[in-house]
Structure formats: structure tokens, C-alpha cells
Scaffold this active site. Structure first.
Site, short mmCIF file in Angstrom:
data_model
loop_
_atom_site.label_atom_id
_atom_site.label_comp_id
_atom_site.label_asym_id
_atom_site.label_seq_id
_atom_site.Cartn_x
_atom_site.Cartn_y
_atom_site.Cartn_z
N ILE A 198 13.88 5.63 -13.03
CA ILE A 198 14.74 5.20 -14.15
C ILE A 198 16.18 5.50 -14.22
O ILE A 198 15.34 6.70 -15.37
CB ILE A 198 13.92 3.07 -14.28
N ASN A 219 6.21 -1.51 -15.18
CA ASN A 219 5.75 -0.60 -14.18
C ASN A 219 4.11 -0.67 -13.82
O ASN A 219 3.54 -0.71 -14.78
CB ASN A 219 6.23 0.91 -14.17
N GLY A 263 4.25 -3.51 -0.77
CA GLY A 263 4.74 -4.87 -0.77
C GLY A 263 3.83 -5.85 -1.18
O GLY A 263 4.29 -6.83 -1.80
N SER A 264 2.33 -5.46 -1.69
CA SER A 264 1.48 -6.39 -1.40
C SER A 264 1.77 -6.81 -2.84
O SER A 264 1.31 -8.06 -3.53
CB SER A 264 0.16 -5.92 -1.22
N ASN A 265 1.77 -5.88 -3.72
CA ASN A 265 1.92 -6.68 -5.18
C ASN A 265 3.29 -7.83 -5.59
O ASN A 265 3.16 -8.56 -6.40
CB ASN A 265 2.64 -4.95 -6.36
N HIS A 291 0.87 1.14 -12.55
CA HIS A 291 0.46 2.47 -11.83
C HIS A 291 -0.80 2.24 -12.05
O HIS A 291 -2.08 1.49 -12.54
CB HIS A 291 0.84 4.08 -12.96
C1 GRF Z 1 0.32 -0.11 -6.46
O1 GRF Z 1 -1.18 0.79 -6.23
C2 GRF Z 1 0.68 0.49 -7.53
O2 GRF Z 1 0.42 1.13 -8.83
C3 GRF Z 1 1.83 1.64 -6.87
O3 GRF Z 1 1.85 1.98 -5.81
C4 GRF Z 1 1.40 0.80 -5.39
C5 GRF Z 1 1.93 -0.46 -4.47
O4 GRF Z 1 1.47 -1.21 -3.27
N1 GRF Z 1 3.22 1.48 -8.13
P1 GRF Z 1 1.78 -2.65 -2.32
O5 GRF Z 1 3.04 -1.77 -1.76
O6 GRF Z 1 2.32 -3.30 -3.81
O7 GRF Z 1 1.08 -2.54 -1.98
#
Ligand code: GRF
Length: 191
Positions: free
Chosen positions: A88, A102, A12-14, A104
């Protein structure tokens, strides 16, 4: 402010970066299918409501506590997938046309599709001796990693790179660009 739901099922860092750094949108709901995911802790710390759901709740809109019902209840305008692996379903794509995005961890159309996630992506990039990789942000359609690309950024692959070092480089790109790309999309799409 555009009301956003983030779907995430792992670290979940993003998701956290979006929660903290979006300026045109607000993450009002975190949806997760994995009770052990660290993203749940991040959401809790950030004060964002997080809901765990089952595959049936995702796939069956008529069910009690369906994901579609939750999205409507929270008046969600835009959905962002940030490390979410399940497909989805068509009814959600119809309910949110052009409004599911999304990220990727590679340069689509290369290294995408069913089974291409996490380290598998970075291993494939190294196996094919690519000299660059990167990130792709795209609209979600009914095929995995397939819809219209709205943004890509690249980084170099060095001969000494490993799947872990590539994952780190790609995460850096994601953290640098993803919130800004979403803010721009909100503006362009008039969301
Ligand atoms: C990211 O590399 C994203 O591109 C992919 O899953 C990963 C999630 O990373 N879809 P995080 O959980 O947000 O650290």
C-alpha cells in the site's frame, strides 16, 4: 454505518464473509488487481460494486481513475485488505491513518514480510516445527505485515498437518473472527 472498501485479489472468502457479516460497517466497494480473481464473482453475486485497478492507478493519486480517487468518490471511511498482496503506497496510508487493516495467516511478527503469503507461510510454519499458528489482524503501515496488532487467534499445528490442512484451519479462524474484530475496531476507533 462505516463505509468500507475491501481490497482482495484472489478467492475472496474473507471478502464475502465481511460483506455478509459486518454489523457496524457496510462494504461499499471491492477493489481488485486481478481480472481472473474469483472474488469478483462473489462481489457481483452480493451486489457490491467491484473495480479492477492497475499498479499505476494504485500508486499515482493524480492519475485519472486512481484508487485514491475511487475511495473518495465512494466516501470510504475504512479500508480492509483481505488477501491483497501489493504494497500500500505512502499517500494512501497518509490519507487513511489508522484506517487500513490487514489480515495475515500467521502469528506476526513470525512468518510475515515480503514474499510471505499463501502456502509459503504455512510451509514455513511446518519447516520450523511450530506447535501453533493462527491469524493476525493489524493496522497497515509502510512496511509489509508490520503495523500495530489489534487481534490474534491461535490454532494447534499437529505433526500430520500439511500446508493445505493448515491453510484450512487458519481460514476457519479467519471466518470465525474477522468480521467481529472489524466491528469492534470500528467501535473502539470511533469510525
Ligand atoms: C487469507 O488467508 C488471508 O489471511 C491472507 O490471504 C488469504 C485470503 O483468503 N491475507 P481468501 O481469498 O479470503 O479466501
Amino acid at each position: 454505518m462505516t463505509r468500507i472498501a475491501v481490497f482482495a485479489s484472489g478467492n475472496g472468502s474473507n471478502a464475502e464473509n465481511l460483506i455478509l457479516r459486518l454489523t457496524r460497517g457496510e462494504v461499499v466497494l471491492l477493489l481488485c488487481n486481478n481480472p481472473a480473481a474469483y472474488v469478483l464473482k462473489r462481489a457481483q453475486q452480493a451486489g457490491v460494486p467491484a473495480v479492477l485497478f492497475s499498479r499505476e492507478e494504485l500508486e499515482s493519486p493524480e492519475r485519472e481513475h486512481s484508487v485514491l480517487g475511487l475511495l473518495r468518490e465512494h466516501r470510504v471511511d475504512l479500508i480492509i485488505l483481505a488477501g491483497f498482496l501489493w504494497k500500500i503506497p505512502a499517500h494512501l496510508i497518509r490519507a487513511y491513518p489508522g484506517k487500513i487493516v490487514n489480515i495475515h495467516p500467521a502469528l506476526l511478527p513470525k512468518y510475515g514480510g515480503p514474499g510471505m503469503y499463501g502456502d509459503r507461510v504455512h510451509k514455513a510454519v511446518l519447516d520450523h516445527r511450530e506447535t501453533s499458528t493462527g491469524i493476525t489482524v493489524h493496522i497497515v503501515d509502510e512496511l509489509y505485515d508490520h503495523g500495530r496488532v489489534i487481534f490474534q487467534a491461535t490454532c494447534k499445528v499437529d505433526p500430520a498437518d500439511t500446508p493445505d490442512s493448515l491453510a484450512q484451519k487458519v481460514h476457519e479462524l479467519e471466518h470465525m473472527y474477522f468480521p467481529g474484530v472489524i466491528d469492534d475496531y470500528i467501535k473502539q476507533a470511533g469510525l
